[in-house]
Design a protein around this motif. Structure first.
Motif, PDB file in Angstrom:
ATOM      1  N   LEU A 173       0.781  -1.508  -0.148  1.00 59.97           N
ATOM      2  CA  LEU A 173      -0.073  -0.243   0.067  1.00 59.97           C
ATOM      3  C   LEU A 173       0.278   0.905   0.048  1.00 59.97           C
ATOM      4  O   LEU A 173       0.326   2.032  -1.097  1.00 59.97           O
ATOM      5  CB  LEU A 173      -0.902  -0.461   1.481  1.00 59.97           C
ATOM      6  N   THR A 174       2.305   0.996   0.552  1.00 62.16           N
ATOM      7  CA  THR A 174       2.639   2.876   1.099  1.00 62.16           C
ATOM      8  C   THR A 174       3.419   2.951  -0.985  1.00 62.16           C
ATOM      9  O   THR A 174       3.623   3.598  -1.002  1.00 62.16           O
ATOM     10  CB  THR A 174       3.800   2.463   1.948  1.00 62.16           C
ATOM     11  N   ALA A 175       3.648   1.821  -1.359  1.00 62.41           N
ATOM     12  CA  ALA A 175       4.485   1.593  -2.717  1.00 62.41           C
ATOM     13  C   ALA A 175       3.571   2.157  -3.300  1.00 62.41           C
ATOM     14  O   ALA A 175       4.124   3.255  -4.145  1.00 62.41           O
ATOM     15  CB  ALA A 175       5.287   0.486  -3.279  1.00 62.41           C
ATOM     16  N   LEU A 176       2.264   1.715  -3.439  1.00 55.18           N
ATOM     17  CA  LEU A 176       1.391   2.403  -4.104  1.00 55.18           C
ATOM     18  C   LEU A 176       1.006   3.925  -3.900  1.00 55.18           C
ATOM     19  O   LEU A 176       0.965   4.919  -4.838  1.00 55.18           O
ATOM     20  CB  LEU A 176       0.206   2.033  -4.226  1.00 55.18           C
ATOM     21  N   VAL A 177       1.074   4.126  -3.387  1.00 48.71           N
ATOM     22  CA  VAL A 177       0.683   6.047  -2.767  1.00 48.71           C
ATOM     23  C   VAL A 177       1.623   6.330  -3.158  1.00 48.71           C
ATOM     24  O   VAL A 177       1.537   7.455  -3.307  1.00 48.71           O
ATOM     25  CB  VAL A 177       0.754   5.378  -1.362  1.00 48.71           C
ATOM     26  N   THR A 178       2.436   6.784  -3.031  1.00 45.34           N
ATOM     27  CA  THR A 178       4.208   6.802  -3.594  1.00 45.34           C
ATOM     28  C   THR A 178       4.408   6.501  -5.285  1.00 45.34           C
ATOM     29  O   THR A 178       4.571   8.172  -5.209  1.00 45.34           O
ATOM     30  CB  THR A 178       5.291   6.277  -2.558  1.00 45.34           C
ATOM     31  N   GLY A 179       3.931   5.812  -5.619  1.00 46.76           N
ATOM     32  CA  GLY A 179       3.981   5.953  -6.795  1.00 46.76           C
ATOM     33  C   GLY A 179       3.372   6.888  -6.961  1.00 46.76           C
ATOM     34  O   GLY A 179       3.693   7.073  -8.340  1.00 46.76           O
ATOM     35  N   VAL A 180       1.631   6.910  -6.882  1.00 49.24           N
ATOM     36  CA  VAL A 180       0.650   7.676  -7.496  1.00 49.24           C
ATOM     37  C   VAL A 180       1.329   9.631  -6.669  1.00 49.24           C
ATOM     38  O   VAL A 180       1.009  10.028  -8.001  1.00 49.24           O
ATOM     39  CB  VAL A 180      -0.127   7.697  -6.345  1.00 49.24           C
ATOM     40  N   SER A 181       1.235   9.484  -5.773  1.00 48.18           N
ATOM     41  CA  SER A 181       1.934  11.159  -5.613  1.00 48.18           C
ATOM     42  C   SER A 181       3.419  11.420  -6.552  1.00 48.18           C
ATOM     43  O   SER A 181       3.562  12.911  -6.743  1.00 48.18           O
ATOM     44  CB  SER A 181       2.831  10.760  -4.462  1.00 48.18           C
ATOM     45  N   LEU A 182       4.335  10.514  -7.016  1.00 48.04           N
ATOM     46  CA  LEU A 182       5.234  10.895  -7.451  1.00 48.04           C
ATOM     47  C   LEU A 182       4.888  11.218  -9.199  1.00 48.04           C
ATOM     48  O   LEU A 182       5.539  12.130  -9.988  1.00 48.04           O
ATOM     49  CB  LEU A 182       6.706   9.618  -7.837  1.00 48.04           C
ATOM     50  N   LEU A 183       4.144  10.477  -9.881  1.00 47.63           N
ATOM     51  CA  LEU A 183       3.785  10.669 -11.242  1.00 47.63           C
ATOM     52  C   LEU A 183       2.799  11.375 -11.267  1.00 47.63           C
ATOM     53  O   LEU A 183       2.252  11.756 -12.595  1.00 47.63           O
ATOM     54  CB  LEU A 183       2.997   9.711 -11.656  1.00 47.63           C
ATOM     55  N   ALA A 184       1.666  12.001 -10.714  1.00 51.76           N
ATOM     56  CA  ALA A 184       0.474  12.979 -10.304  1.00 51.76           C
ATOM     57  C   ALA A 184       1.139  14.462 -10.711  1.00 51.76           C
ATOM     58  O   ALA A 184       2.286  15.077 -10.774  1.00 51.76           O
ATOM     59  CB  ALA A 184       0.285  13.683  -8.758  1.00 51.76           C
ATOM     60  N   PRO A 185       0.649  15.214 -12.053  1.00 53.58           N
ATOM     61  CA  PRO A 185       0.833  16.418 -12.163  1.00 53.58           C
ATOM     62  C   PRO A 185       1.358  17.058 -11.260  1.00 53.58           C
ATOM     63  O   PRO A 185       0.331  17.150 -10.414  1.00 53.58           O
ATOM     64  CB  PRO A 185      -0.617  17.105 -13.509  1.00 53.58           C
ATOM     65  N   GLN A 186       1.420  17.994 -11.303  1.00 61.84           N
ATOM     66  CA  GLN A 186       2.469  19.803 -10.118  1.00 61.84           C
ATOM     67  C   GLN A 186       0.992  19.924 -10.538  1.00 61.84           C
ATOM     68  O   GLN A 186       0.500  20.895 -11.838  1.00 61.84           O
ATOM     69  CB  GLN A 186       3.453  20.176 -11.339  1.00 61.84           C
ATOM     70  N   MET A 187       0.249  21.268  -9.409  1.00 64.56           N
ATOM     71  CA  MET A 187      -0.779  21.448  -9.723  1.00 64.56           C
ATOM     72  C   MET A 187      -0.140  22.850  -9.012  1.00 64.56           C
ATOM     73  O   MET A 187       0.459  23.110  -7.993  1.00 64.56           O
ATOM     74  CB  MET A 187      -1.775  21.328  -8.445  1.00 64.56           C
ATOM     75  N   GLY A 188      -0.482  24.450  -9.535  1.00 67.06           N
ATOM     76  CA  GLY A 188      -0.234  25.309  -8.988  1.00 67.06           C
ATOM     77  C   GLY A 188      -0.807  26.127 -10.165  1.00 67.06           C
ATOM     78  O   GLY A 188      -1.673  26.305 -10.967  1.00 67.06           O
TER      79      GLY A 188
END
Length: 472
Positions: free
Chosen positions: A53-68
């Motif tokens: 679960l920890t690996a999946l959450v970390t991967g999604v956060s790294l691949l998500a586009p930057q919001m700004g």
């Protein structure tokens, strides 16, 4: 001798092999990434699920586009290459030839404004819809209500209101404080030979009628009959309406389906009006001719006789023509003329006509040319049509399910209604009567004698008219 009680069996004994027993154990679970973290807390399987679960959450956060926040401001051309590209696309100042209306880059010759100024003039093209009123149409498209009502009133006084489908060319002036605009010019084609123009100015609105000259030379169409007369007419250039008028004209003199043969030549002359801009309107059939290889030729001209237009053959004979009445419906005669046992009243009664056995909805046609003198409910006769003919003869058609001919003149063979069972009737049929001077007679023994209503003077005019039309 003391015996201790039998201990409880923790697992059921099952046969492992012949003569041996063993203990049933739950099967080892398969490897799976899906782990329920609410069970077996802190076991090896639980820790493995938490790591997944920890690996999946970390991967999604790294691949998500930057919001700004998006960068603000108008981009400016950078470098001479980009400037040349924008100049080629006409993105620049009007002074340099940019007229596309695209957004221009901010620069020394272009500055953004808070709001665009209103156009001083506006041009529209409107189409009149069925049921629409002129004043409402103009007001809906931004015209001042006073101008819309005034323009509609002036055009109505000229008896030239636009018909549905008419295209209006409208030019409006500068808007007032309420956003409505005055009429500068309203122009449309009211008829083929008439244009209407409404113009505005300091003195108010005024309307002008413009008459247009028309060329009224008739159109002549000729051809040869091939596989079918209708399609031969269409191939020669006749419109569907013109072809139908021609078939109706010659249909009064011969049977189009059986007496017109391949190789026969047809000729028709149609009245038409043509304007200077090429618009054409057909106004009716003037002449219908047919050169037949297996019978007498037809040369028909339409002339007014007795208050209505009739087709007259220039070779028509003034001798009286004798013919029987046409059968009004297709079907056998189920009851003849004379005394009979009434099927409903159950006593001997005079049957004043003949009954035709026909199915519900079968078409009923007029037995001869005549004037419809009655069309409606007639007591026990149900729905009834009565037609008056020459010589004091009247034909009557009863028990109809629906009436088509409700008045006016009808031709021999023209549809007047449909078979039914209205009134005192035991089933669908047609009760057909013929009356001579008000007295019922046997319809099967009646012979019509039609005398021509034209004289030698009229026939001379018909021949002259036919010759003139053929010479176009």
């Amino acid at each position: 001798m003391f015996h201790s009680p039998r201990p409880l069996v923790a697992a059921a004994a099952v046969p492992i092999a012949f003569g041996r027993a063993g203990v049933l154990r739950p099967p080892e679970p398969r490897f799976s990434l899906v782990v329920d973290l609410s069970q077996n807390l802190f076991s090896a399987r639980w820790w493995r699920g938490l790591a997944t679960l920890t690996a999946l959450v970390t991967g999604v956060s790294l691949l998500a586009p930057q919001m700004g926040p998006l960068p603000a401001g108008t981009p400016v051309a950078e470098g001479p290459d980009q400037a040349r590209q924008e100049a080629a696309l006409a993105v620049g100042a009007l002074s340099r030839g940019s007229a596309t209306g695209l957004t221009m880059s901010e620069g020394p010759l272009a500055r953004p404004i808070a709001s665009a100024p209103a156009r001083q003039s506006r041009t529209l093209s409107l189409v009149v819809s069925p049921g629409d009123r002129l004043a409402r149409l103009l007001s809906r498209n931004g015209v001042r209500m006073a101008d819309a009502l005034h323009a509609a009133a002036m055009i109505r006084a000229e008896k030239a209101l636009p018909a549905p489908g008419t295209t209006l060319s409208l030019r409006l002036g500068a808007p007032d404080a309420a956003g409505q605009r005055p009429i500068e010019q309203l122009h449309y084609r009211a008829r083929l030979d008439l244009e209407i123009e409404v113009s505005g100015g300091e003195t108010g609105l005024r309307v002008e009628r413009r008459a247009m000259n028309l060329d009224r030379t008739p159109l002549r169409i000729r051809g040869s009959v091939g596989g079918g007369l209708y399609w031969a007419l269409r191939s020669a250039g006749a419109s569907p309406a013109q072809a139908a008028d021609y078939l109706q004209a010659i249909g009064g003199s011969l049977d189009v389906g059986s007496e017109v043969m391949p190789g026969d030549r047809f000729e028709l002359v149609v009245a038409q009006a043509k304007s200077a801009d090429g618009r054409t309107v057909s106004e009716g059939l003037l002449y219908a001719g047919l050169d037949r290889s297996g019978g007498s030729d037809l040369s028909l001209v339409r002339v007014p006789i007795g208050g209505r237009l009739q087709w007259i053959n220039e070779t028509a004979s003034p001798e009286p023509v004798r013919s029987g009445l046409l059968a009004p419906v297709s079907g056998p005669i189920t009851s003849g003329f004379g005394g009979r046992m009434h099927p409903i009243l159950r006593f001997i009664r005079m049957h004043k006509g003949v009954d035709y056995g026909a199915g519900w909805g079968a078409p009923i046609v007029a037995a001869a040319d005549g004037q419809v003198i009655r069309a409606g409910w007639a007591g026990g006769y149900g729905r009834q049509v009565r037609i008056a003919h020459a010589g004091g003869l009247v034909t009557s058609y009863s028990h109809m399910s629906r009436i088509v001919a409700e008045g006016g003149f009808v031709r021999r063979g023209e549809l007047i209604g449909y078979v039914g069972s209205s009134g005192l009737s035991t089933g669908p049929h047609l009760h057909y009567e013929v009356l001579k001077d008000g007295v019922p007679v046997n319809p099967l023994g009646v012979t019509l004698v039609s005398r021509p209503v034209f004289n030698d003077k009229l026939m001379a005019a018909v021949r002259a008219r036919a010759k003139a039309l053929r010479g176009l």
